[in-house]
Write an enzyme that holds these catalytic residues in place. Structure first.
Site, PDB file in Angstrom:
ATOM      1  N   GLU A  91      24.215 -64.256   3.671  1.00 37.23           N
ATOM      2  CA  GLU A  91      24.582 -62.827   3.485  1.00 37.23           C
ATOM      3  C   GLU A  91      23.627 -61.850   4.183  1.00 37.23           C
ATOM      4  O   GLU A  91      23.602 -60.674   3.857  1.00 37.23           O
ATOM      5  CB  GLU A  91      24.702 -62.415   1.999  1.00 37.23           C
ATOM      6  CG  GLU A  91      25.229 -63.412   0.994  1.00 37.23           C
ATOM      7  CD  GLU A  91      26.578 -63.993   1.324  1.00 37.23           C
ATOM      8  OE1 GLU A  91      26.571 -65.137   1.831  1.00 37.23           O
ATOM      9  OE2 GLU A  91      27.607 -63.374   1.078  1.00 37.23           O
TER      10      GLU A  91
ATOM     11  N   TYR B 247      20.242 -61.926   4.147  1.00 38.20           N
ATOM     12  CA  TYR B 247      18.938 -61.719   3.505  1.00 38.20           C
ATOM     13  C   TYR B 247      17.822 -62.387   4.330  1.00 38.20           C
ATOM     14  O   TYR B 247      18.085 -62.975   5.388  1.00 38.20           O
ATOM     15  CB  TYR B 247      18.976 -62.254   2.066  1.00 38.20           C
ATOM     16  CG  TYR B 247      19.848 -61.412   1.146  1.00 38.20           C
ATOM     17  CD1 TYR B 247      19.544 -60.076   0.911  1.00 38.20           C
ATOM     18  CD2 TYR B 247      20.975 -61.939   0.537  1.00 38.20           C
ATOM     19  CE1 TYR B 247      20.331 -59.301   0.068  1.00 38.20           C
ATOM     20  CE2 TYR B 247      21.771 -61.160  -0.302  1.00 38.20           C
ATOM     21  CZ  TYR B 247      21.445 -59.840  -0.528  1.00 38.20           C
ATOM     22  OH  TYR B 247      22.223 -59.065  -1.355  1.00 38.20           O
TER      23      TYR B 247
ATOM     24  N   ARG C  36      21.887 -71.882  -0.110  1.00 39.50           N
ATOM     25  CA  ARG C  36      23.103 -71.139   0.280  1.00 39.50           C
ATOM     26  C   ARG C  36      22.998 -70.836   1.763  1.00 39.50           C
ATOM     27  O   ARG C  36      22.188 -70.007   2.199  1.00 39.50           O
ATOM     28  CB  ARG C  36      23.262 -69.865  -0.538  1.00 39.50           C
ATOM     29  CG  ARG C  36      24.589 -69.200  -0.220  1.00 39.50           C
ATOM     30  CD  ARG C  36      25.212 -68.547  -1.401  1.00 39.50           C
ATOM     31  NE  ARG C  36      26.560 -68.127  -1.079  1.00 39.50           N
ATOM     32  CZ  ARG C  36      27.137 -67.027  -1.520  1.00 39.50           C
ATOM     33  NH1 ARG C  36      26.490 -66.249  -2.352  1.00 39.50           N
ATOM     34  NH2 ARG C  36      28.371 -66.718  -1.180  1.00 39.50           N
TER      35      ARG C  36
ATOM     36  N   HIS D 164      25.945 -58.800   4.697  1.00 40.91           N
ATOM     37  CA  HIS D 164      26.390 -57.581   4.011  1.00 40.91           C
ATOM     38  C   HIS D 164      26.717 -56.464   4.997  1.00 40.91           C
ATOM     39  O   HIS D 164      27.532 -55.604   4.717  1.00 40.91           O
ATOM     40  CB  HIS D 164      25.335 -57.107   3.019  1.00 40.91           C
ATOM     41  CG  HIS D 164      25.291 -57.942   1.767  1.00 40.91           C
ATOM     42  ND1 HIS D 164      26.423 -58.359   1.113  1.00 40.91           N
ATOM     43  CD2 HIS D 164      24.252 -58.445   1.064  1.00 40.91           C
ATOM     44  CE1 HIS D 164      26.081 -59.076   0.058  1.00 40.91           C
ATOM     45  NE2 HIS D 164      24.773 -59.148   0.013  1.00 40.91           N
TER      46      HIS D 164
ATOM     47  N   GLN E 191      35.768 -53.117  -8.363  1.00 40.23           N
ATOM     48  CA  GLN E 191      35.548 -51.789  -8.944  1.00 40.23           C
ATOM     49  C   GLN E 191      34.490 -51.746 -10.048  1.00 40.23           C
ATOM     50  O   GLN E 191      33.774 -50.761 -10.159  1.00 40.23           O
ATOM     51  CB  GLN E 191      36.876 -51.230  -9.468  1.00 40.23           C
ATOM     52  CG  GLN E 191      37.802 -50.786  -8.367  1.00 40.23           C
ATOM     53  CD  GLN E 191      39.154 -50.328  -8.881  1.00 40.23           C
ATOM     54  OE1 GLN E 191      40.162 -50.862  -8.478  1.00 40.23           O
ATOM     55  NE2 GLN E 191      39.190 -49.351  -9.756  1.00 40.23           N
TER      56      GLN E 191
END
Ligand code: FAD
Ligand code: NAP
Ligand code: SF4
Length: 677
Positions: free
Chosen positions: A168, A170, A218, A256, A343
């Site tokens: 992601e 990081y 991961r 991201h 949400q």
């Protein structure tokens, strides 16, 4: 014996020194509870429910190994022995339910939203306002030691292992890719040098924790950013990590900062599972597939076809902690499905609020929102079977009350029935399937095609009357608003009236955006749109030949000319969800929708819509003007005066407040009110 319903998914997984009870993993999610020591009791209750629900392995939210690695100031950190006592509450709760849990070690690198951030190089991330410091040799050594210390403390806390977060975008991902690693020393340049940090961390963690401790890594198998790794590099890194001591690979898709959606609701289910399948061919330890897997049948297919050894689902466990037990006993229709709306989970996390779930407001609030059997059963009427009324009725009935639910329509769902017509929102129908089942199971007396009056309700002697009648679309005061060119969003989405090729949409809220998206489809291709078409539109190459899997998108000419208008001067779409709004904006931009702010509406006539922007008058020559100008509460059933005798009236959802209404608030209000009666 193999499970009768999902034999592959629910088969145990033997890791040599420990066995997981099935192939389902609850992936890591930051709830916010892990950041404060006084919330660890709540965190333990949250994980206990999920372990009791049967999941095979749980991963905690990200815990930083040191201050530089914080995602947010004072985020959850494990760097001294005192931290162990909080975490033991969590591991004890999970183990008491026969579950297993690993702690995720997350160093945010340049994604940290705080001033101490470090990375491979000093290049600032587009999603943080802070510039990172490039780690020097001593800083790298300290970072490795911090990972080792953190893993050992996790072991002392009773965790079954750690997940080292390498995807992601990081820190470890930042070292792996030339996008962010511009170093010329032994930590940069060739892929062998760029992978040195994660490989060294895994080796040293393994040496410190011994053989009988899970080290899950991961791995970013599709970076989806310029300067991301090629497939050959992804495989080379995985093979080196396996040799260094990894027990199993979890997989990550997209950084991201990637401008390609990877988890929002319009991403087709299991879109990326085949990439995990390719990794499985290249390594000899178990591989876990992830991203947009939300129902057991898909998960079963992934395991049965040999694509992956386990399936990671994160948000589906916010939506339903009992997911696995329900699947195991053939009660799939009882699963409260995650609709991937973001949400109440990711949008909350990114705005520094505690995460929860739109379809399950108890998520991460297990000790605060409790549904218990009431000593005295009351007679309750709920008017309106939209999300608010369904939530109130089913929670009240589950607490033992005698509940009657009335709706003037011929089916339940309210506006959610309209929402699920929007391409990319097909998942919303799962919520209505779930509520229909809950109505049946809890014994709610459902009365459809029943428009009730206040007098009728009062005459029936209810103790409580809950008004959940929702809203009516607002008709703005614009000259010519009754012209035949003018339609409401209900005319388009519900009544399916034909719409011309040139359209102006008045109002750029959630519904204005949805209507624009709806009008970009010709509906010749059945929904949901096929995976290959979706991958082409977003420029994704699952083979990842170059650039972390990015290729030129395939763009068809739009089928309509659309204007999307608002009066506010702010950016159009600024009010949409933090983690999904950019996807809607990008889709409309790709399809050449003209988004205009600071618009003054003058009139509507045969010529079209007359507007003025920055003092300049213009006429939009359109076939139709569609009103998406917000909504007003329907409250005609509420008494005009408060009475001391007779039933107690309550208002929830759109009936209580039409502005800033969404299904998250509607469902939460319904549940909270019902639990309090
Ligand atoms: P409603 O859903 O409006 O339900 C009210 C019910 O009351 C209806 O079924 C109606 O038939 C019934 N009723 C009314 N009067 C009477 C009466 N006198 N007697 C009996 N029955 C009566 N929200 C999100 O959170 N995320 C989204 O992505 C999203 N997308 C949307 C997309 C579209 C196109 C639309 C239209 C809405 C969307 N929404 C979304 C909004 C969401 O659907 C609403 O916020 C939610 O439905 C409000 O719930 P409610 O129960 O208060 O009212
Ligand atoms: P909304 O988000 O409040 O937007 C209403 C729009 O109408 C605004 O753009 C507003 O902008 C405009 N407007 C308001 N009064 C007007 C008037 N008198 N004349 C002309 N324009 C006017 O409401 P919505 O789009 O109807 O959506 C309802 C709710 O459903 C939303 O609150 C949303 O949360 C939810 N929803 C969510 C999603 C999602 O993807 N999360 C999708 C759909 C709906 P100006 O005032 O600037 O003109
Ligand atoms: Fe899924 Fe939406 Fe709940 Fe998040 S808020 S877990 S995306 S249903």
């Amino acid at each position: 014996m193999a499970n009768a319903h999902f034999p592959h998914l629910l088969e145990p997984l033997d890791l040599g020194f420990t066995t997981l009870r099935n192939r389902v993993m609850m992936g890591s999610m930051h709830t916010g509870l892990e950041d404060r020591f006084y919330n660890y009791g709540k965190l333990a209750a949250y994980f206990r429910e999920r372990a009791r629900g049967g999941v095979g392995l749980i991963v905690t939210g990200g815990i930083s190994p040191n201050r530089q690695g914080w995602l947010l100031p004072f985020g959850g950190t494990m760097n001294f022995f005192g931290d162990v006592f909080n975490h033991r509450k969590v591991t004890k709760a999970v183990h008491e339910e026969d579950g297993k849990i690993v702690m995720q070690i997350l160093h945010a690198g340049r994604y940290g939203y705080q001033p101490f951030i470090v990375s491979a190089s000093d290049k600032q991330a587009p999603i943080s306002k802070f510039k990172p410091k490039a780690l020097d040799e001593a800083g790298i050594e300290k970072t490795i030691k911090a990972y080792v210390r953190c893993a050992k403390l996790a072991q002392q806390s009773g965790y079954d292992g750690v997940e080292i977060m390498g995807s992601e975008g990081y820190l470890l991902n930042q070292f792996l890719c030339v996008r962010t690693n511009h170093r010329t020393d032994r930590w940069g340049g060739s892929i062998e040098n760029r992978m040195r940090l994660p490989v060294e961390i895994v080796k040293r963690v393994r040496a410190a924790v011994g053989e009988k401790f899970i080290i899950m890594y991961r791995h970013s198998i599709l970076d989806l950013v310029e300067g991301g790794n090629s497939w050959d590099e992804v495989v080379a890194v995985a093979q080196a990590l396996e040799k260094a001591g990894v027990t199993l690979f979890n997989t990550g898709i997209g950084w991201h900062e990637a401008r390609v959606p990877t988890i929002v609701t319009s991403v087709p289910r299991a879109a990326f599972a085949s990439v995990s399948g390719r990794l499985k061919q290249a390594v000899s330890i178990p591989v876990i597939a992830s991203n947009r897997i939300n129902m057991p049948a898909q998960a079963e297919d992934i395991i049965a076809s040999g694509t992956a050894d386990m399936v990671s689902m994160a948000r589906p466990f916010l939506a339903d902690p009992e997911f696995v037990n329900k699947a195991a006993t053939g009660r799939v229709d009882e699963i409260n499905t995650c609709i991937a709306c973001n949400q109440a989970c990711l949008d909350h996390t990114f705005s520094n609020q505690r995460a929860s779930c739109l379809v399950n407001p108890r998520a991460a609030h297990e000790t605060e929102l409790v549904y218990t059997k009431k000593p005295i059963a009351k007679r309750i009427a709920v008017v309106g079977a939209g999300p608010a009324g369904l939530s109130a009725a089913t929670v009240a009935a589950s607490c033992g009350h005698d509940v009657s639910l009335f709706d003037s329509s011929d089916s339940i769902g309210g506006q959610f029935k309209i929402a699920m017509q929007i391409p990319g929102k097909e998942e919303f129908k799962e919520t209505l399937r779930y509520f229909a089942k809950r109505v049946e199971m809890t014994g709610v007396k459902l009365h459809l095609n029943r428009r009730v009056t206040r007098e009728e309700l009062v005459a029936q002697g209810f103790d409580h009357i809950i008004i959940a009648t929702g809203i009516t679309p607002r008709k703005p005061r614009i000259e010519g608003v009754d012209h035949p060119k003018v339609m409401s969003y209900l005319d388009v989405l519900l009544h399916k009236k034909p719409v011309g090729k040139k359209v102006a949409i008045i109002g750029a809220g959630g519904i204005g955006f949805d209507v624009a998206e709806y009008l970009l489809h010709d509906f010749a291709t059945p929904l949901p749109i096929p995976l290959s078409k979706w991958l082409g539109e977003w420029g994704i190459d699952l083979q990842a030949k170059q650039n972390g899997g990015l290729v030129a998108p395939h763009v068809d000419a739009p089928i309509r000319d659309i204007y999307l208008l608002q009066r506010k001067a702010s950016k159009v779409g600024a009010g949409l969800g933090k983690t999904s709004g950019w996807v809607h904006r990008a889709t409309l931009q790709r399809n050449q929708v003209k988004m205009m702010a600071a618009v003054e509406y003058k009139k509507i006539d045969d010529q079209g819509l007359h507007i003025s922007v920055a003092g300049q008058d213009q006429v939009l020559d359109v076939d139709h003007v569609i009103l998406c100008a917000g909504q007003e509460s329907l409250t005609e059933l509420m008494p005009t005066q408060v009475s001391e005798t007779g039933p107690k009236f309550h208002k929830i959802g759109g009936a209580a407040l039409a502005s800033e209404l969404d299904a998250k608030r509607a469902i939460k209000e319904g549940a909270e009110l019902a639990a309090s009666l």
